[in-house]
Design an enzyme around this catalytic site. Structure first.
Site, mmCIF file in Angstrom:
data_model
loop_
_atom_site.group_PDB
_atom_site.id
_atom_site.type_symbol
_atom_site.label_atom_id
_atom_site.label_comp_id
_atom_site.label_asym_id
_atom_site.label_seq_id
_atom_site.Cartn_x
_atom_site.Cartn_y
_atom_site.Cartn_z
ATOM 1 N N ILE A 10 0.843 -1.201 0.000
ATOM 2 C CA ILE A 10 0.000 0.000 0.000
ATOM 3 C C ILE A 10 0.881 1.256 0.000
ATOM 4 O O ILE A 10 0.644 2.195 -0.760
ATOM 5 C CB ILE A 10 -0.993 -0.016 1.188
ATOM 6 C CG1 ILE A 10 -1.966 -1.200 1.038
ATOM 7 C CG2 ILE A 10 -1.775 1.303 1.267
ATOM 8 C CD1 ILE A 10 -2.911 -1.426 2.207
ATOM 9 N N ARG A 70 -4.405 1.450 10.907
ATOM 10 C CA ARG A 70 -5.180 1.105 12.093
ATOM 11 C C ARG A 70 -5.010 2.229 13.106
ATOM 12 O O ARG A 70 -3.918 2.798 13.246
ATOM 13 C CB ARG A 70 -4.686 -0.204 12.726
ATOM 14 C CG ARG A 70 -5.100 -1.467 12.004
ATOM 15 C CD ARG A 70 -6.614 -1.734 12.067
ATOM 16 N NE ARG A 70 -6.966 -2.974 11.397
ATOM 17 C CZ ARG A 70 -7.317 -3.065 10.123
ATOM 18 N NH1 ARG A 70 -7.385 -2.000 9.358
ATOM 19 N NH2 ARG A 70 -7.635 -4.241 9.604
ATOM 20 N N GLU A 84 -12.944 1.733 17.104
ATOM 21 C CA GLU A 84 -14.035 1.827 16.124
ATOM 22 C C GLU A 84 -15.271 1.065 16.596
ATOM 23 O O GLU A 84 -15.121 0.014 17.210
ATOM 24 C CB GLU A 84 -13.558 1.259 14.778
ATOM 25 C CG GLU A 84 -12.454 2.096 14.184
ATOM 26 C CD GLU A 84 -11.957 1.582 12.841
ATOM 27 O OE1 GLU A 84 -12.598 0.710 12.239
ATOM 28 O OE2 GLU A 84 -10.910 2.079 12.399
ATOM 29 N N HIS A 88 -13.810 4.250 7.910
ATOM 30 C CA HIS A 88 -13.079 3.029 7.527
ATOM 31 C C HIS A 88 -13.536 2.497 6.159
ATOM 32 O O HIS A 88 -14.107 1.407 6.060
ATOM 33 C CB HIS A 88 -13.220 1.947 8.609
ATOM 34 C CG HIS A 88 -12.167 0.875 8.531
ATOM 35 N ND1 HIS A 88 -11.654 0.237 9.637
ATOM 36 C CD2 HIS A 88 -11.510 0.332 7.473
ATOM 37 C CE1 HIS A 88 -10.763 -0.654 9.252
ATOM 38 N NE2 HIS A 88 -10.655 -0.607 7.937
HETATM 39 C C1 8YV Z 1 -11.269 -4.126 5.409
HETATM 40 C C2 8YV Z 1 -9.050 -3.325 6.297
HETATM 41 O O1 8YV Z 1 -12.418 -3.564 4.949
HETATM 42 O O2 8YV Z 1 -8.415 -5.264 5.129
HETATM 43 C C3 8YV Z 1 -8.221 -4.537 6.071
HETATM 44 O O3 8YV Z 1 -7.309 -4.757 6.880
HETATM 45 O O4 8YV Z 1 -8.733 -2.535 7.090
HETATM 46 C C4 8YV Z 1 -10.290 -3.016 5.600
HETATM 47 O O5 8YV Z 1 -9.956 -2.345 4.438
HETATM 48 C C5 8YV Z 1 -11.566 -4.880 6.648
HETATM 49 O O6 8YV Z 1 -10.435 -5.306 7.320
HETATM 50 C C6 8YV Z 1 -12.435 -6.056 6.366
HETATM 51 O O7 8YV Z 1 -12.325 -7.026 7.366
#
Ligand code: 8YV
Length: 325
Positions: free
Chosen positions: A158, A240, A269, A287
């Site tokens: 990412i 996070r 959250e 999120h």
């Molecule tokens: C997801 C995310 O939507 O994939 C991840 O780690 O933070 C999110 O983009 C989420 O985790 C789905 O469980």
């Protein structure tokens, strides 16, 4: 006999239908997150549990799992909601869904990098409120993106996708990571590696947090570290909430210690502290980093492939390895 798969949340139709074809899949029609009791019940019955970020799969829950539970195939890339050590000790394999949400998440990072300094959300509110009095040479001034230094904390997939986008917007790329990326990639991105986060932070105009939440990164952007940022700096977090000391960030934003923040994730959250919600120099998202139709379908396909490969007796492609601990 088809294996029993329990889905804790509603997944896209196409994913659920395929899961019903392949497995004895128990769906969650209401899409309400499981309570602790429901999770315990699920790990007692399921051969495979398909949780999401909203399920806290703690050591306590894993201890309740029946001997039939052999795989936790999480829907999402982050695995901080699963106690990996407890799962390993109980012989339960854990998989995630990396790769397929990289570009979507990087798009949201870039949106926040643009939205906060250019006051996009504030502008939208002003335009639709009827309070806009017309163009003015000094109205709604933000800060230029082009030519600014972007500090990426965590240069994984990412982080790299963010770097590529940011280059297109004329930013220079800096990054902090456990180790430097491949020299070829570093050269291509003209990126500068900072072994010391403390040295990088005070030199950046915008900082984007893109590392996973692990025991090593939780609280990484502590009060002390955040105070290294310059008053003109912006902070973006799509990874996070617990990677940043949220209370310290709120203090900094309230006292003009930094110029603004764009957040997609929070420490607790879906609770977002009142103090944070009242701040004008922030853009707050619920999120949605990976929230595209295509992304969710791809994530579901990955979950299916992981389950099917595991059932066929092979190592699933996205097995979470201990090195991530
Ligand atoms: C997801 C995310 O939507 O994939 C991840 O780690 O933070 C999110 O983009 C989420 O985790 C789905 O469980």
């Amino acid at each position: 006999m088809k294996p029993k798969i329990i889905l804790t949340r509603q997944l896209p139709d196409s994913v659920e239908t395929r899961m019903r074809e392949l497995f004895n899949a128990q769906l969650n029609e209401t899409d309400e997150a499981f309570t602790k009791e429901q999770l315990i019940d699920a790990v007692k019955k399921a051969d495979v549990l398909v949780p999401t970020v909203t399920d806290e799969i703690s050591a306590e829950i894993i201890a309740e799992a029946g001997p039939q539970l052999k795989l936790i195939a999480s829907f999402g890339v982050g695995v901080d909601h699963i106690d990996l050590k407890a799962a390993k000790e109980k012989g339960i394999t854990v998989t995630n869904t990396p790769g397929v949400l990289t570009e979507d998440t990087a798009d949201v990072v870039m949106s926040l990098i643009l939205a906060v300094p250019r006051r996009i959300a504030e502008g939208d509110v002003r335009a639709r409120s009827g309070q806009w009095k017309g163009w003015s040479p000094t109205g709604m001034l933000g800060r230029r993106i082009n030519g600014k230094r972007l500090g990426i904390v965590g240069m994984g997939d990412i982080g790299e996708a963010v770097a590529r986008r940011a280059r297109g917007f004329g930013m220079s790329i800096h990054y902090h990571n456990r180790k430097p990326v491949h020299p070829e990639l570093e050269a291509e991105l003209e990126a500068t590696y900072w072994e010391s986060l403390d040295q990088m932070l005070p030199r950046m105009d915008i900082v984007s947090v893109n590392c996973p939440s692990t025991p090593q990164t939780q609280g990484l952007l502590s009060r002390e570290r955040l105070s290294l940022l310059q008053p003109h700096a912006y902070l973006v977090n799509t990874s996070r909430g617990d990677v940043i000391d949220e209370a310290a960030l709120i203090d900094l934003l309230s006292n003009n210690g930094i110029a603004g923040a764009g957040l997609d994730v929070y420490a607790d959250e879906p609770h977002i502290p009142d103090a944070l919600r009242k701040l004008k120099n922030t853009v707050l998202l619920p999120h949605i980093g990976s929230a595209t139709i295509e992304g969710r379908q791809d994530m579901g396909q990955k979950v299916i492939i992981n389950i099917q490969t595991f059932i066929d007796g092979h190592t699933p492609p996205d097995r979470v390895v201990e090195a991530m601990l």
